[in-house]
Design a protein around this motif. Structure first.
Motif, PDB file in Angstrom:
ATOM      1  N   TYR A  10       0.809  -1.213   0.000  1.00 34.17           N
ATOM      2  CA  TYR A  10       0.000   0.000   0.000  1.00 34.17           C
ATOM      3  C   TYR A  10       0.849   1.273   0.000  1.00 34.17           C
ATOM      4  O   TYR A  10       0.315   2.369   0.045  1.00 34.17           O
ATOM      5  CB  TYR A  10      -0.926   0.016   1.222  1.00 34.17           C
ATOM      6  N   GLY A  14       0.774   6.184   0.481  1.00 38.05           N
ATOM      7  CA  GLY A  14       1.415   7.115   1.405  1.00 38.05           C
ATOM      8  C   GLY A  14       1.785   8.397   0.692  1.00 38.05           C
ATOM      9  O   GLY A  14       1.487   9.497   1.163  1.00 38.05           O
ATOM     10  N   PHE A  17      -1.274  10.475  -0.064  1.00 40.32           N
ATOM     11  CA  PHE A  17      -1.869  11.138   1.095  1.00 40.32           C
ATOM     12  C   PHE A  17      -1.061  12.354   1.554  1.00 40.32           C
ATOM     13  O   PHE A  17      -1.625  13.320   2.048  1.00 40.32           O
ATOM     14  CB  PHE A  17      -2.033  10.151   2.264  1.00 40.32           C
TER      15      PHE A  17
ATOM     16  N   GLN B 110       1.419   8.007   9.202  1.00 44.12           N
ATOM     17  CA  GLN B 110       1.186   7.058  10.288  1.00 44.12           C
ATOM     18  C   GLN B 110       0.887   5.661   9.757  1.00 44.12           C
ATOM     19  O   GLN B 110       1.396   4.674  10.279  1.00 44.12           O
ATOM     20  CB  GLN B 110       0.016   7.563  11.150  1.00 44.12           C
ATOM     21  N   VAL B 111       0.088   5.549   8.706  1.00 45.73           N
ATOM     22  CA  VAL B 111      -0.449   4.249   8.299  1.00 45.73           C
ATOM     23  C   VAL B 111       0.417   3.554   7.247  1.00 45.73           C
ATOM     24  O   VAL B 111       0.561   2.343   7.272  1.00 45.73           O
ATOM     25  CB  VAL B 111      -1.896   4.432   7.780  1.00 45.73           C
ATOM     26  N   TYR B 112       0.999   4.311   6.345  1.00 46.72           N
ATOM     27  CA  TYR B 112       1.705   3.678   5.233  1.00 46.72           C
ATOM     28  C   TYR B 112       3.203   3.655   5.461  1.00 46.72           C
ATOM     29  O   TYR B 112       3.752   4.499   6.159  1.00 46.72           O
ATOM     30  CB  TYR B 112       1.398   4.406   3.917  1.00 46.72           C
ATOM     31  N   GLU B 174      -1.266   8.241  16.875  1.00 45.09           N
ATOM     32  CA  GLU B 174      -0.407   7.228  17.481  1.00 45.09           C
ATOM     33  C   GLU B 174      -1.110   6.513  18.618  1.00 45.09           C
ATOM     34  O   GLU B 174      -0.881   5.336  18.857  1.00 45.09           O
ATOM     35  CB  GLU B 174       0.891   7.874  17.991  1.00 45.09           C
ATOM     36  N   ILE B 179      -4.029  -0.191  13.318  1.00 47.83           N
ATOM     37  CA  ILE B 179      -3.871  -0.639  11.936  1.00 47.83           C
ATOM     38  C   ILE B 179      -4.880  -1.748  11.623  1.00 47.83           C
ATOM     39  O   ILE B 179      -5.301  -1.913  10.491  1.00 47.83           O
ATOM     40  CB  ILE B 179      -2.399  -1.078  11.706  1.00 47.83           C
ATOM     41  N   GLU B 180      -5.312  -2.485  12.676  1.00 45.96           N
ATOM     42  CA  GLU B 180      -6.268  -3.591  12.468  1.00 45.96           C
ATOM     43  C   GLU B 180      -7.587  -3.069  11.910  1.00 45.96           C
ATOM     44  O   GLU B 180      -8.189  -3.675  11.026  1.00 45.96           O
ATOM     45  CB  GLU B 180      -6.526  -4.336  13.783  1.00 45.96           C
ATOM     46  N   GLU B 183      -7.202  -2.380   8.315  1.00 42.92           N
ATOM     47  CA  GLU B 183      -7.136  -3.613   7.532  1.00 42.92           C
ATOM     48  C   GLU B 183      -8.498  -4.263   7.406  1.00 42.92           C
ATOM     49  O   GLU B 183      -8.840  -4.815   6.355  1.00 42.92           O
ATOM     50  CB  GLU B 183      -6.110  -4.562   8.156  1.00 42.92           C
ATOM     51  N   ARG B 186     -10.248  -2.607   4.699  1.00 42.04           N
ATOM     52  CA  ARG B 186      -9.738  -3.032   3.391  1.00 42.04           C
ATOM     53  C   ARG B 186     -10.337  -4.364   2.979  1.00 42.04           C
ATOM     54  O   ARG B 186     -10.696  -4.568   1.826  1.00 42.04           O
ATOM     55  CB  ARG B 186      -8.213  -3.166   3.462  1.00 42.04           C
ATOM     56  N   ILE B 187     -10.428  -5.296   3.961  1.00 41.93           N
ATOM     57  CA  ILE B 187     -11.001  -6.613   3.662  1.00 41.93           C
ATOM     58  C   ILE B 187     -12.441  -6.445   3.207  1.00 41.93           C
ATOM     59  O   ILE B 187     -12.907  -7.135   2.312  1.00 41.93           O
ATOM     60  CB  ILE B 187     -10.898  -7.524   4.908  1.00 41.93           C
ATOM     61  N   PHE B 196     -10.020   6.268   4.884  1.00 41.24           N
ATOM     62  CA  PHE B 196      -9.611   7.451   5.627  1.00 41.24           C
ATOM     63  C   PHE B 196     -10.825   8.294   6.024  1.00 41.24           C
ATOM     64  O   PHE B 196     -10.983   8.690   7.175  1.00 41.24           O
ATOM     65  CB  PHE B 196      -8.630   8.278   4.789  1.00 41.24           C
TER      66      PHE B 196
END
Lengths: 325, 290
Positions: A10, A14, A17, B110-112, B174, B179-180, B183, B186-187, B196
């Motif tokens: 993914y 990043g 964004f 933060q996420v990627y 933070e 992250i779960e 995800e 996404r699933i 987002f």
């Protein structure tokens, strides 16, 4: 392992964004900053109503620093004004804020309505600085109500005029800044005090330490990082000081701080020059940038090491606690 | 026996301490409020009375001062109401852009995981301290070239890049964003932007609200950039209107000045008191310097 692979897949998102931020920053901030440096080495002049410019090296810097005959080092005077006004505001501000922060977090002598004190003392900092400046000008002008009351009570002489006295004008600007920001500094210091482990105070109690000893031996040393943060943000903010002095006691055309140019700040000088002499204005900006940078670097030199890590932990802890704000 | 005496004197000492501290705190509260009280009182007094000295008793000239203000401002190119409207036109979109895109930037970092992630974060931290006053000359000349001087765009669009807000949002993520959750979305087949908007933004609500308040205050009170960027009087924002109150035209009639200040200050105080819980909590989180 699986999670990591997913993240990599993914990864390109990043970039997408963060792209708006970086594109906007580059366009509206970075490019202008680079241009400012570039302009500081150009000599601008007008001929037949058209503007021309030519490269002139460090000529503008020599001019603003008064190294060339016929030029005066106004900018040094304005830096001096700015520092004096900032210092006279900061020293009482940090002392009062420390006192209030210590009192408002003291569990031995629990004050009532602590929330109200925080809300009220923070209030001035959210009000439009322009309005506050004009308000204080009206209150302290030659025939303003506070001036007249002070005269009636005999506290100041009947011929005294705050606006004609350098000390009076600078002192009032410093006072306005103090008045606006001490509530904010108190709140920052309170969050610092609350981040100190209560165990330390308990241990001190068992050892029979009194309030004074606890303040000077525990609170003050452990507040050092946050006090440094307050000092640096205040100093950098103070260097750019504009709103209050620019509306307080100034010439009609603006940007000359009375009396005798003694309440003119660096930002007001940039304002005065931006349309008439771009090169000079840019040189003043670059000088301001360099001074700001030096102050930031001093901060990073002191602010790193384990103190900052403790600070980061504290912030994290506060964030998880204050999730419901 | 000696112990009880000691205990008594200890608690007596506590009491005196409490009284002294209480009085000092009350004095500071009075100090913070007094200028506003004088502002309100003077707005109700006649200009001649104001010059007599401080008074804490309201008088009956408010409407008269108000009428004089309405008459006087007709001579100016911008009225109080149009200045308020102009400020709104600038502040509201700038605030929305600042909080939305700052959340987006913080989320991206933060996420990627991407190559430039660390560098991007370091850059944002580094530029947090660079103030407007330094870039303004380049900014003004650039906008002049683009023909955007005297336009609201240069006052609104730069809000997309607000390093301090990104910093605050990242700190908040933070501790709250797992992250779960992302995800799981996404699933379920949600796209990245939708994840987002629908998952992260609602979780961020408290932080967004706090930052929106601070950003709006900062935009609303901004004087420096509009002074340079807005040249037409009819486009001027509220702080620029306040600046005009300092001119000789107004200085002769102080009742009018106080009424005008009253209109710019009192609504802000009211809004502040309503939102003060969030604001005071927000400062403690380190999110104030805009």
């Amino acid at each position: 392992m699986k999670k990591r692979r997913k993240k990599v897949r993914y990864g390109k998102y990043g970039y997408l964004f963060v792209a708006p931020f970086f594109l906007t920053y580059a366009f509206f901030q970075l490019w202008p900053l680079i241009n400012t440096f570039f302009y500081s080495m150009l000599n601008y002049y007008k001929r037949n109503g058209r503007e021309f410019s030519e490269f002139c090296g460090l000529q503008n810097f020599q001019n603003i620093l008064g190294l060339v005959s016929g030029e005066k080092a106004y900018v040094l005077h304005y830096f001096k004004n700015t520092f004096i006004i900032w210092g006279m505001n900061f020293i009482p501000q940090i002392l009062v804020s420390l006192l209030l922060a210590a009192w408002l977090t003291d569990n031995k002598v629990r004050l009532r309505s602590r929330g109200a004190v925080k809300v009220i003392t923070y209030l001035p900092s959210v009000i439009t600085a322009a309005s506050i400046s004009v308000l204080f000008h009206a209150l302290f002008s030659q025939y303003g109500p506070i001036t007249m009351t002070l005269k009636n009570l005999g506290i100041i002489g009947s011929s005294f005029n705050f606006l004609e006295s350098s000390a009076g004008t600078r002192g009032l600007i410093s006072f306005i800044l103090f008045w606006m920001w001490y509530g904010n500094t108190t709140l920052l210091l309170i969050s610092g005090v609350l981040g100190i482990s209560p165990d330390l105070y308990e241990a001190a109690d068992i050892d029979g330490a009194n309030g004074r000893a606890k303040f000077f031996r525990i609170t003050l040393p452990l507040l050092k990082p946050i006090m440094l943060y307050v000092l640096i943000t205040s100093a950098i903010g103070g260097l750019q000081m504009y709103d209050i002095p620019a509306l307080f006691n100034v010439s009609n055309t603006g940007y000359v701080g009375f009396p005798n140019d003694n309440s003119t700040t660096v930002a007001m000088y940039i304002m005065r020059l931006y349309n008439s002499d771009v090169g000079k204005a840019a040189a003043v900006s670059v000088l301001l940038f360099i001074v700001t940078l030096i102050i930031s670097l001093i901060f990073f030199k002191f602010g790193t090491s384990n103190e900052e890590k403790a600070e980061a932990r504290r912030r994290k802890k506060r964030l998880s606690e204050g999730g419901g704000c | 026996m000696a112990d009880t005496k000691k205990l008594q004197s200890y608690s007596a000492n506590q009491r005196t301490q409490k009284i002294i501290r209480g009085v000092v705190c009350i004095l500071f509260c009075i100090l913070s409020l007094l200028p506003f009280v004088l502002l309100v009182m003077n707005a109700t007094r006649a200009s001649d009375d104001i010059q007599m000295g401080v008074s804490l008793i309201p008088s009956g000239h408010f409407l008269e001062n108000w009428k004089n203000l309405m008459i006087k401002q007709q001579g100016m190119q911008v009225t109080l109401w149009s200045a308020v409207r102009n400020s709104m036109i600038v502040s509201a979109p700038a605030t929305i852009l600042a909080v939305y895109f700052s959340s987006m930037t913080a989320y991206g970092i933060q996420v990627y995981d991407f190559k430039m992630k660390k560098a991007a974060w370091a850059f944002i931290m580094a530029v947090m301290m660079v103030p407007n006053q330094i870039t303004i000359i380049g900014f003004y000349r650039f906008m002049l070239k683009l023909g955007l001087v005297d336009n609201y765009i240069p006052l609104i669009l730069p809000a997309i890049a607000a390093p301090a807000v990104v910093f605050f949002m990242k700190q908040y993520m933070e501790s709250t964003l797992s992250i779960e959750m992302i995800e799981a979305a996404r699933i379920d087949g949600a796209g990245e932007l939708k994840t987002f908007n629908r998952i992260a933004m609602p979780i961020m609500k408290p932080a967004v609200a706090t930052q929106a308040i601070f950003q709006f205050i900062a935009q609303w009170n901004n004087l420096f950039t509009p002074t340079i960027m807005l040249t037409t009087d009819t486009k001027k924002t509220l702080p620029l209107f306040v600046q005009m109150l300092n001119s000789d035209q107004f200085r002769v009639d102080y009742g009018v000045v106080y009424v005008a200040l009253f209109v710019t200050v009192v609504p802000l105080i009211a809004v502040y008191l309503i939102l003060s819980r969030y604001i005071v909590a927000g400062v403690a989180l380190g999110g104030v310097k805009g």
